[in-house]
Scaffold this motif. Structure first.
Motif, PDB file in Angstrom:
ATOM      1  N   GLY A  30      12.345  26.315 -41.304  1.00  0.00           N
ATOM      2  CA  GLY A  30      11.515  26.234 -40.108  1.00  0.00           C
ATOM      3  C   GLY A  30      10.788  24.919 -39.914  1.00  0.00           C
ATOM      4  O   GLY A  30      10.157  24.707 -38.868  1.00  0.00           O
ATOM      5  N   GLN A  31      10.872  24.009 -40.891  1.00  0.00           N
ATOM      6  CA  GLN A  31      10.167  22.741 -40.800  1.00  0.00           C
ATOM      7  C   GLN A  31      11.154  21.589 -40.620  1.00  0.00           C
ATOM      8  O   GLN A  31      12.174  21.519 -41.315  1.00  0.00           O
ATOM      9  N   VAL A  32      10.844  20.693 -39.681  1.00  0.00           N
ATOM     10  CA  VAL A  32      11.675  19.508 -39.488  1.00  0.00           C
ATOM     11  C   VAL A  32      11.411  18.551 -40.647  1.00  0.00           C
ATOM     12  O   VAL A  32      10.286  18.086 -40.828  1.00  0.00           O
ATOM     13  N   ILE A  33      12.429  18.267 -41.448  1.00  0.00           N
ATOM     14  CA  ILE A  33      12.245  17.355 -42.576  1.00  0.00           C
ATOM     15  C   ILE A  33      12.910  16.006 -42.329  1.00  0.00           C
ATOM     16  O   ILE A  33      12.683  15.055 -43.076  1.00  0.00           O
ATOM     17  N   PHE A  34      13.733  15.922 -41.266  1.00  0.00           N
ATOM     18  CA  PHE A  34      14.337  14.630 -40.910  1.00  0.00           C
ATOM     19  C   PHE A  34      14.679  14.658 -39.435  1.00  0.00           C
ATOM     20  O   PHE A  34      15.285  15.610 -38.952  1.00  0.00           O
ATOM     21  N   ASN A  35      14.307  13.612 -38.719  1.00  0.00           N
ATOM     22  CA  ASN A  35      14.597  13.505 -37.291  1.00  0.00           C
ATOM     23  C   ASN A  35      14.588  12.027 -36.930  1.00  0.00           C
ATOM     24  O   ASN A  35      13.528  11.409 -36.828  1.00  0.00           O
ATOM     25  N   LYS A  36      15.767  11.464 -36.791  1.00  0.00           N
ATOM     26  CA  LYS A  36      15.844  10.023 -36.586  1.00  0.00           C
ATOM     27  C   LYS A  36      16.992   9.667 -35.649  1.00  0.00           C
ATOM     28  O   LYS A  36      18.054  10.316 -35.686  1.00  0.00           O
ATOM     29  N   SER A  37      16.761   8.665 -34.822  1.00  0.00           N
ATOM     30  CA  SER A  37      17.779   8.201 -33.885  1.00  0.00           C
ATOM     31  C   SER A  37      18.266   6.816 -34.279  1.00  0.00           C
ATOM     32  O   SER A  37      17.499   6.006 -34.827  1.00  0.00           O
ATOM     33  N   TYR A  38      19.531   6.551 -33.970  1.00  0.00           N
ATOM     34  CA  TYR A  38      20.168   5.293 -34.356  1.00  0.00           C
ATOM     35  C   TYR A  38      20.941   4.720 -33.167  1.00  0.00           C
ATOM     36  O   TYR A  38      21.450   5.461 -32.327  1.00  0.00           O
ATOM     37  N   GLY A  39      21.058   3.413 -33.127  1.00  0.00           N
ATOM     38  CA  GLY A  39      21.930   2.763 -32.164  1.00  0.00           C
ATOM     39  C   GLY A  39      21.453   2.819 -30.730  1.00  0.00           C
ATOM     40  O   GLY A  39      20.284   3.080 -30.445  1.00  0.00           O
ATOM     41  N   MET A  40      22.406   2.624 -29.822  1.00  0.00           N
ATOM     42  CA  MET A  40      22.091   2.447 -28.413  1.00  0.00           C
ATOM     43  C   MET A  40      22.638   3.593 -27.557  1.00  0.00           C
ATOM     44  O   MET A  40      23.789   3.987 -27.682  1.00  0.00           O
ATOM     45  N   ALA A  41      21.772   4.073 -26.673  1.00  0.00           N
ATOM     46  CA  ALA A  41      22.221   5.049 -25.676  1.00  0.00           C
ATOM     47  C   ALA A  41      23.071   4.359 -24.625  1.00  0.00           C
ATOM     48  O   ALA A  41      24.024   4.935 -24.100  1.00  0.00           O
ATOM     49  N   SER A  42      22.704   3.112 -24.310  1.00  0.00           N
ATOM     50  CA  SER A  42      23.481   2.308 -23.362  1.00  0.00           C
ATOM     51  C   SER A  42      23.530   0.882 -23.887  1.00  0.00           C
ATOM     52  O   SER A  42      22.515   0.180 -23.885  1.00  0.00           O
ATOM     53  N   ILE A  43      24.690   0.489 -24.359  1.00  0.00           N
ATOM     54  CA  ILE A  43      24.863  -0.881 -24.835  1.00  0.00           C
ATOM     55  C   ILE A  43      24.738  -1.855 -23.674  1.00  0.00           C
ATOM     56  O   ILE A  43      24.128  -2.915 -23.790  1.00  0.00           O
ATOM     57  N   GLU A  44      25.288  -1.445 -22.509  1.00  0.00           N
ATOM     58  CA  GLU A  44      25.264  -2.325 -21.338  1.00  0.00           C
ATOM     59  C   GLU A  44      23.840  -2.663 -20.911  1.00  0.00           C
ATOM     60  O   GLU A  44      23.553  -3.789 -20.488  1.00  0.00           O
ATOM     61  N   HIS A  45      22.943  -1.684 -21.022  1.00  0.00           N
ATOM     62  CA  HIS A  45      21.571  -1.881 -20.532  1.00  0.00           C
ATOM     63  C   HIS A  45      20.554  -2.049 -21.651  1.00  0.00           C
ATOM     64  O   HIS A  45      19.353  -2.098 -21.390  1.00  0.00           O
ATOM     65  N   GLY A  46      21.018  -2.130 -22.883  1.00  0.00           N
ATOM     66  CA  GLY A  46      20.115  -2.376 -24.002  1.00  0.00           C
ATOM     67  C   GLY A  46      19.120  -1.258 -24.237  1.00  0.00           C
ATOM     68  O   GLY A  46      18.003  -1.502 -24.701  1.00  0.00           O
ATOM     69  N   ALA A  47      19.508   0.001 -23.941  1.00  0.00           N
ATOM     70  CA  ALA A  47      18.606   1.144 -24.098  1.00  0.00           C
ATOM     71  C   ALA A  47      18.919   1.859 -25.405  1.00  0.00           C
ATOM     72  O   ALA A  47      20.051   2.279 -25.633  1.00  0.00           O
ATOM     73  N   ALA A  48      17.911   1.985 -26.259  1.00  0.00           N
ATOM     74  CA  ALA A  48      18.106   2.592 -27.576  1.00  0.00           C
ATOM     75  C   ALA A  48      18.141   4.116 -27.489  1.00  0.00           C
ATOM     76  O   ALA A  48      17.549   4.728 -26.589  1.00  0.00           O
ATOM     77  N   ARG A 294      24.509  25.500 -39.294  1.00  0.00           N
ATOM     78  CA  ARG A 294      23.345  26.318 -39.642  1.00  0.00           C
ATOM     79  C   ARG A 294      23.684  27.169 -40.868  1.00  0.00           C
ATOM     80  O   ARG A 294      24.625  27.955 -40.839  1.00  0.00           O
ATOM     81  N   TYR A 295      22.949  26.962 -41.946  1.00  0.00           N
ATOM     82  CA  TYR A 295      23.103  27.778 -43.151  1.00  0.00           C
ATOM     83  C   TYR A 295      22.055  28.881 -43.039  1.00  0.00           C
ATOM     84  O   TYR A 295      20.900  28.720 -43.444  1.00  0.00           O
ATOM     85  N   ILE A 296      22.472  30.009 -42.454  1.00  0.00           N
ATOM     86  CA  ILE A 296      21.480  30.965 -41.967  1.00  0.00           C
ATOM     87  C   ILE A 296      20.742  31.696 -43.088  1.00  0.00           C
ATOM     88  O   ILE A 296      19.574  32.047 -42.921  1.00  0.00           O
ATOM     89  N   ASP A 297      21.386  31.936 -44.213  1.00  0.00           N
ATOM     90  CA  ASP A 297      20.681  32.592 -45.317  1.00  0.00           C
ATOM     91  C   ASP A 297      19.682  31.645 -45.986  1.00  0.00           C
ATOM     92  O   ASP A 297      18.650  32.071 -46.492  1.00  0.00           O
ATOM     93  N   ASP A 298      20.015  30.361 -45.969  1.00  0.00           N
ATOM     94  CA  ASP A 298      19.140  29.346 -46.580  1.00  0.00           C
ATOM     95  C   ASP A 298      18.114  28.787 -45.598  1.00  0.00           C
ATOM     96  O   ASP A 298      17.255  27.992 -45.990  1.00  0.00           O
ATOM     97  N   LYS A 299      18.241  29.172 -44.312  1.00  0.00           N
ATOM     98  CA  LYS A 299      17.339  28.702 -43.262  1.00  0.00           C
ATOM     99  C   LYS A 299      17.336  27.174 -43.150  1.00  0.00           C
ATOM    100  O   LYS A 299      16.291  26.530 -43.039  1.00  0.00           O
ATOM    101  N   VAL A 300      18.537  26.619 -43.183  1.00  0.00           N
ATOM    102  CA  VAL A 300      18.720  25.168 -43.063  1.00  0.00           C
ATOM    103  C   VAL A 300      19.624  24.875 -41.871  1.00  0.00           C
ATOM    104  O   VAL A 300      20.670  25.516 -41.711  1.00  0.00           O
ATOM    105  N   THR A 301      19.212  23.938 -41.041  1.00  0.00           N
ATOM    106  CA  THR A 301      20.015  23.479 -39.911  1.00  0.00           C
ATOM    107  C   THR A 301      20.200  21.973 -40.000  1.00  0.00           C
ATOM    108  O   THR A 301      19.241  21.242 -40.264  1.00  0.00           O
ATOM    109  N   ILE A 302      21.430  21.520 -39.789  1.00  0.00           N
ATOM    110  CA  ILE A 302      21.723  20.087 -39.760  1.00  0.00           C
ATOM    111  C   ILE A 302      22.509  19.806 -38.481  1.00  0.00           C
ATOM    112  O   ILE A 302      23.568  20.388 -38.251  1.00  0.00           O
ATOM    113  N   LEU A 303      21.956  18.947 -37.653  1.00  0.00           N
ATOM    114  CA  LEU A 303      22.566  18.612 -36.364  1.00  0.00           C
ATOM    115  C   LEU A 303      22.805  17.111 -36.286  1.00  0.00           C
ATOM    116  O   LEU A 303      21.886  16.318 -36.487  1.00  0.00           O
TER     117      LEU A 303
END
Length: 417
Positions: A30-48, A294-303
């Protein structure tokens, strides 16, 4: 050393070797232990990329479509074993033995091959009406008797969206907003409409030779099979709803996560990974590559959401799982080049074609590569006599020979003429 630190360390090393763009979320109990973004959403417009970036989630749409169907079931408006005839009396071509259950589990036998009905991929180049999509598929013969086989089927999930509209009296997206997105607070999730100006929308990218290229495919006509966009923040809200009874009862959730043929439930694959129960699904195409586990018995989600359609999101996801569960996880590395006799490689050279999907394996002196669909150039190097690795992305490709000596590349037979 914290799990967050270990994940961060792994991804830092991975990105030094292989290109990655997107967002990664890990939830533990139930707790977020990692949440990070990488790279560009739009390379053309330089939007991360950020936590608010909207990604086309492709086939992750299917689990949301199934939830909508099960909401209608709990309202008493349908039964999963209802025949299609109940909802499509205007299409006598549809086999009356096919049920909603068959559609959700990919066991309908309906035509599943895009290239058969859409050889020029026009579905991805303009918006089709329901009637036009039906006209493409309705007369195609069944691939197998309903319930007797399994084949991943776009059209089946398209039909589910139309059933939602016909039963509810609302558009597919209106029903989702009223019954799923608004109740959960998923305010940055919707149906991707290519003419709509959508703030923070990620572009999708592919790779050809040494270059990144923009995706030219639109997903609007994929509809309830894969046209939803969302953010990492909204997908966290979606994940949380699956752990409780916010949308449907526990009994219905158990039905959703029951494996049928090929371990497929209602919009999810249900299996075990390292002896842990896992429900998961991939989403890909139009320059995107996603893995939701989703490892439902362990209550772990990785997206893992990526706007690089060539990302090895599965490898990333499963290695992060090893870290979370304190299992052995190899440090990212590039494979060593194998000293291959080029005469062996020349035995692989040729055209591999399945219906309208074509791969051409070629060699230019010591440059080895294959071309997909006459346009995507994939440079490769040998890591064994039969296995090759892409030069600069994290992907392997394998040649196989059967007892007759016939050559197959990624499962497709080499043409003899």
């Amino acid at each position: 050393m914290s799990i967050n630190y270990k994940i961060n360390e792994y991804l830092d090393e991975y990105i030094k070797l292989w290109p990655f763009s997107g967002a990664i979320l890990v939830v533990n109990n139930g707790q977020v232990i990692f949440n990070k973004s990488y790279g560009m959403a739009s390379i053309e417009h330089g939007a991360a990329n950020t936590t608010k970036t909207k990604y086309k989630i492709a086939s992750l749409t299917k689990q949301i479509t199934c939830m909508a169907i099960m909401i209608l079931k709990e309202k008493g408006l349908l039964n999963v074993y209802d025949s299609l005839k109940k909802f499509f009396p205007d299409y006598p071509e549809l086999d009356e033995r096919i049920t909603i259950h068959h559609l959700m589990t990919h066991t309908s036998g309906l035509c599943s091959e895009f290239s058969v009905v859409d050889p020029y991929l026009m579905l991805g180049k303009r918006l089709y009406t329901h009637a036009e999509v039906f006209d493409l598929f309705k007369d195609m013969p069944l691939e197998f008797e309903p319930g007797e086989g399994w084949s991943y089927c776009y059209f089946g999930y398209y039909l589910l969206g139309v059933i939602i509209e016909r039963i509810s009296g609302k558009s597919y997206i209106e029903f989702l907003k009223d019954n799923i997105f608004k109740p959960l607070g998923m305010n940055n999730t919707g149906l991707d409409d290519y003419i709509e100006i959508l703030p923070n929308k990620a572009s999708g990218y592919y790779v050809s030779s040494e270059n990144l290229v923009c995706s030219e495919i639109d997903t609007m006509s994929v509809f309830s099979a894969g046209a939803i966009y969302s953010t990492i923040e909204d997908m966290l809200l979606w994940d949380k709803s699956l752990c409780c009874e916010k949308l449907v009862s526990k009994e219905t959730m158990n039905e959703i996560f029951t494996p049928y043929k090929e371990y497929y439930g209602y919009g999810w694959v249900i299996d075990k990974k390292n002896n842990r129960k896992r429900v998961h699904h991939s989403g890909g195409g139009s320059g995107f590559s996603h893995q939701f586990h989703r490892y439902i018995d362990d209550k772990v989600t990785i997206l893992v959401l990526s706007n690089y359609g060539f990302s090895n999101s599965l490898n990333i996801n499963e290695n992060i799982a090893k870290i979370v569960f304190d299992e052995e996880c190899c440090i990212p590395s590039k494979p060593i080049k194998f000293d291959l006799d080029l005469n062996v490689y020349d035995s692989y050279v040729g055209i591999y074609q399945k219906e309208d999907f074509k791969l051409e394996v070629k060699r230019d002196e010591d440059k080895l590569y294959f071309i997909q669909s006459n346009k995507w150039v994939m440079p490769i190097f040998p890591i064994s006599e039969s296995t090759f690795h892409h030069t600069w992305i994290d992907q392997e490709y394998t040649f196989e020979k059967n007892i007759k000596g016939e050559v197959y590349f990624v499962g497709i037979k080499k043409r003899t003429n």
